[in-house]
Scaffold this motif. Sequence first.
Motif, PDB file in Angstrom:
ATOM      1  N   GLY A   1      12.403  -2.869  -6.137  1.00 41.37           N
ATOM      2  CA  GLY A   1      12.040  -3.943  -5.599  1.00 41.37           C
ATOM      3  C   GLY A   1      11.843  -4.751  -4.183  1.00 41.37           C
ATOM      4  N   LEU A   2      12.585  -4.054  -4.104  1.00 43.14           N
ATOM      5  CA  LEU A   2      13.315  -4.254  -2.860  1.00 43.14           C
ATOM      6  C   LEU A   2      12.196  -4.063  -1.136  1.00 43.14           C
ATOM      7  CD1 LEU A   2      16.464  -2.923  -2.382  1.00 43.14           C
ATOM      8  CD2 LEU A   2      16.154  -5.126  -3.190  1.00 43.14           C
ATOM      9  N   ILE A   3      10.816  -3.538  -1.318  1.00 42.74           N
ATOM     10  CA  ILE A   3      10.033  -3.121  -1.466  1.00 42.74           C
ATOM     11  C   ILE A   3       9.293  -3.270  -1.696  1.00 42.74           C
ATOM     12  CG2 ILE A   3       9.108  -1.638   1.109  1.00 42.74           C
ATOM     13  CD1 ILE A   3      11.804  -1.044   2.085  1.00 42.74           C
ATOM     14  N   GLU A   4       8.076  -3.144  -1.074  1.00 45.69           N
ATOM     15  CA  GLU A   4       6.472  -2.885  -2.150  1.00 45.69           C
ATOM     16  C   GLU A   4       5.180  -3.333  -1.703  1.00 45.69           C
ATOM     17  OE1 GLU A   4       6.367  -6.547  -4.281  1.00 45.69           O
ATOM     18  OE2 GLU A   4       8.113  -6.742  -5.144  1.00 45.69           O
ATOM     19  N   PRO A   5       4.391  -1.636  -1.758  1.00 49.48           N
ATOM     20  CA  PRO A   5       3.549  -1.668  -0.785  1.00 49.48           C
ATOM     21  C   PRO A   5       2.320  -2.520  -1.032  1.00 49.48           C
ATOM     22  CG  PRO A   5       3.919  -0.091  -2.603  1.00 49.48           C
ATOM     23  CD  PRO A   5       5.251  -0.819  -2.501  1.00 49.48           C
ATOM     24  N   ASN A   6       1.298  -2.905  -0.448  1.00 44.47           N
ATOM     25  CA  ASN A   6       0.535  -3.168  -0.646  1.00 44.47           C
ATOM     26  C   ASN A   6      -0.561  -2.361  -1.444  1.00 44.47           C
ATOM     27  OD1 ASN A   6      -1.172  -2.153   1.413  1.00 44.47           O
ATOM     28  ND2 ASN A   6      -0.715  -3.663   2.828  1.00 44.47           N
TER      29      ASN A   6
ATOM     30  N   ARG B   1       2.842   4.950   4.503  1.00 43.25           N
ATOM     31  CA  ARG B   1       4.080   4.757   4.515  1.00 43.25           C
ATOM     32  C   ARG B   1       4.550   5.954   5.361  1.00 43.25           C
ATOM     33  NH1 ARG B   1       6.771   5.028  -0.723  1.00 43.25           N
ATOM     34  NH2 ARG B   1       7.997   6.326  -0.864  1.00 43.25           N
ATOM     35  N   GLU B   2       4.225   7.570   6.161  1.00 43.10           N
ATOM     36  CA  GLU B   2       5.189   7.356   6.975  1.00 43.10           C
ATOM     37  C   GLU B   2       5.597   7.019   8.286  1.00 43.10           C
ATOM     38  OE1 GLU B   2       5.902  11.142   6.792  1.00 43.10           O
ATOM     39  OE2 GLU B   2       4.674  11.063   5.229  1.00 43.10           O
TER      40      GLU B   2
ATOM     41  N   GLY C   1      -1.738   0.193  -0.034  1.00 44.90           N
ATOM     42  CA  GLY C   1      -0.650   1.186   0.255  1.00 44.90           C
ATOM     43  C   GLY C   1       0.210   1.107   0.741  1.00 44.90           C
ATOM     44  N   GLY C   2      -0.478   0.482   1.682  1.00 53.03           N
ATOM     45  CA  GLY C   2       0.403   0.271   3.316  1.00 53.03           C
ATOM     46  C   GLY C   2       1.353  -0.762   3.204  1.00 53.03           C
ATOM     47  N   TYR C   3       2.200  -1.357   4.114  1.00 57.70           N
ATOM     48  CA  TYR C   3       3.238  -1.815   4.257  1.00 57.70           C
ATOM     49  C   TYR C   3       2.670  -3.174   5.195  1.00 57.70           C
ATOM     50  CZ  TYR C   3       5.060   1.437   1.620  1.00 57.70           C
ATOM     51  OH  TYR C   3       5.899   2.623   0.434  1.00 57.70           O
ATOM     52  N   ASP C   4       3.613  -4.299   5.114  1.00 59.79           N
ATOM     53  CA  ASP C   4       3.623  -5.291   5.984  1.00 59.79           C
ATOM     54  C   ASP C   4       4.352  -4.987   6.843  1.00 59.79           C
ATOM     55  OD1 ASP C   4       1.593  -6.617   4.556  1.00 59.79           O
ATOM     56  OD2 ASP C   4       2.599  -7.915   2.957  1.00 59.79           O
TER      57      ASP C   4
ATOM     58  N   THR D   1      14.261   8.518   4.197  1.00 66.28           N
ATOM     59  CA  THR D   1      13.787   9.252   3.571  1.00 66.28           C
ATOM     60  C   THR D   1      13.001   8.830   2.647  1.00 66.28           C
ATOM     61  OG1 THR D   1      15.727   9.309   1.584  1.00 66.28           O
ATOM     62  CG2 THR D   1      16.143  11.060   4.046  1.00 66.28           C
ATOM     63  N   GLU D   2      12.522   9.564   2.344  1.00 64.49           N
ATOM     64  CA  GLU D   2      11.398   9.731   0.956  1.00 64.49           C
ATOM     65  C   GLU D   2      12.237   9.111  -0.661  1.00 64.49           C
ATOM     66  OE1 GLU D   2       8.212   9.912   0.661  1.00 64.49           O
ATOM     67  OE2 GLU D   2       6.954  10.461   2.031  1.00 64.49           O
ATOM     68  N   ARG D   3      13.185   9.771  -0.296  1.00 64.36           N
ATOM     69  CA  ARG D   3      13.505   9.468  -1.827  1.00 64.36           C
ATOM     70  C   ARG D   3      14.316   7.887  -1.590  1.00 64.36           C
ATOM     71  NH1 ARG D   3      19.012  13.132  -4.208  1.00 64.36           N
ATOM     72  NH2 ARG D   3      19.414  11.376  -6.347  1.00 64.36           N
ATOM     73  N   GLU D   4      15.328   7.469  -0.531  1.00 65.07           N
ATOM     74  CA  GLU D   4      15.336   6.363  -0.303  1.00 65.07           C
ATOM     75  C   GLU D   4      14.766   5.217  -0.509  1.00 65.07           C
ATOM     76  OE1 GLU D   4      19.213   6.723   2.541  1.00 65.07           O
ATOM     77  OE2 GLU D   4      17.120   7.069   3.569  1.00 65.07           O
ATOM     78  N   LEU D   5      13.482   5.573  -0.268  1.00 72.27           N
ATOM     79  CA  LEU D   5      12.718   4.700  -0.068  1.00 72.27           C
ATOM     80  C   LEU D   5      11.725   4.523  -1.536  1.00 72.27           C
ATOM     81  CD1 LEU D   5       9.693   2.459   1.158  1.00 72.27           C
ATOM     82  CD2 LEU D   5       8.668   4.552   1.597  1.00 72.27           C
ATOM     83  N   ASP D   6      11.774   5.141  -2.655  1.00 72.91           N
ATOM     84  CA  ASP D   6      10.873   5.533  -3.865  1.00 72.91           C
ATOM     85  C   ASP D   6      11.929   5.270  -4.445  1.00 72.91           C
ATOM     86  OD1 ASP D   6       9.229   7.080  -3.345  1.00 72.91           O
ATOM     87  OD2 ASP D   6       9.930   9.041  -3.953  1.00 72.91           O
ATOM     88  N   GLU D   7      13.719   4.848  -4.026  1.00 73.44           N
ATOM     89  CA  GLU D   7      14.883   4.399  -4.861  1.00 73.44           C
ATOM     90  C   GLU D   7      14.533   2.694  -4.729  1.00 73.44           C
ATOM     91  OE1 GLU D   7      19.617   3.921  -5.841  1.00 73.44           O
ATOM     92  OE2 GLU D   7      18.362   5.001  -4.118  1.00 73.44           O
ATOM     93  N   TRP D   8      14.388   2.171  -3.487  1.00 73.63           N
ATOM     94  CA  TRP D   8      14.069   0.959  -2.705  1.00 73.63           C
ATOM     95  C   TRP D   8      12.549   0.171  -3.217  1.00 73.63           C
ATOM     96  CZ3 TRP D   8      15.023   1.435   2.969  1.00 73.63           C
ATOM     97  CH2 TRP D   8      16.718   2.177   3.356  1.00 73.63           C
ATOM     98  N   GLU D   9      11.547   1.036  -4.128  1.00 78.48           N
ATOM     99  CA  GLU D   9      10.826   0.125  -4.358  1.00 78.48           C
ATOM    100  C   GLU D   9      10.959   0.307  -5.640  1.00 78.48           C
ATOM    101  OE1 GLU D   9       7.074   1.936  -1.351  1.00 78.48           O
ATOM    102  OE2 GLU D   9       7.402   3.115  -3.024  1.00 78.48           O
ATOM    103  N   SER D  10      11.439   0.832  -6.563  1.00 76.23           N
ATOM    104  CA  SER D  10      11.507   0.919  -8.134  1.00 76.23           C
ATOM    105  C   SER D  10      12.518  -0.101  -8.652  1.00 76.23           C
ATOM    106  CB  SER D  10      12.827   2.363  -8.366  1.00 76.23           C
ATOM    107  OG  SER D  10      13.776   2.155  -7.371  1.00 76.23           O
TER     108      SER D  10
END
Length: 244
Positions: free
Chosen positions: A152-157, A131-132, A160-163, A141-150
């Motif tokens: 479904g634009l970005i999804e951690p595996n 994530r970092e 907890g990591g990301y492709d 920012t953390e807030r932006e990433l949280d919003e994008w995940e909410s």
Amino acid sequence: MRQTPAGGADGGTATADGQLVSIGTVLTLLRDEFPEVTVSKIRFLEAEGLVEPQRTPSGYRKFSQEDVERLGCVLRLQRDHYLPLRVIREYLDALARGEQLPLPAPGQPRDLLDGAAELDAEGPTAVQVGREELLGATGVTERELDEWESYGLIEPNSGGGYDVEAVTVAKLVADLGRFGLEPRHLRAMKAAAVREAGLVEQVVAPLRRHRNPQTRAHAEATARELAALSVRLHAALVAAALRA
């Protein structure tokens, strides 16, 4: 017309009596050895500069014996040596110029199609970032990433990591945000991408179930080629819609 080099081909397929033939006949000639080959694949290889068929006054493609042998060589180098199309093109063109070159070192199955060249990522798709690392690489920012995940634009595996694709998606979402496009506006793009992925999966699923291990290995390359074509089609359709 470039001559078809024999190097690395391990044999070849020729047209009967050296006649010029249609793309449908080429497909028939290649299908015995390459059951997964399609008309779209042949057209894609032409677009990538791997073969240069002649054209009739009406615009129909006509392939010579050398064209068919070159296509067979390209497909063989992809299947047996996992070489990207760019490497295959440079290798065959050098041989056609009379240069004596060793066969390029084999690649990995993921490199079967340079189509990723259009999607992009030089590195292996198996690479994961934390994530970092994702935040640092994209400047969000953390807030932006949280919003994008909410959305479904970005999804951690599951770990907890990301492709690596997530980094590209995050950068693009951030760039679109500068024009006032919010995550809620991008949900339609995400839904369309999921539908397109489903269509690709329908095509490659039979290849993955094939008894031939090489055909199963080729399924990933086919998926990448279809994905590349889908991206190009999407871009063309958007451009056409804007012109309209």
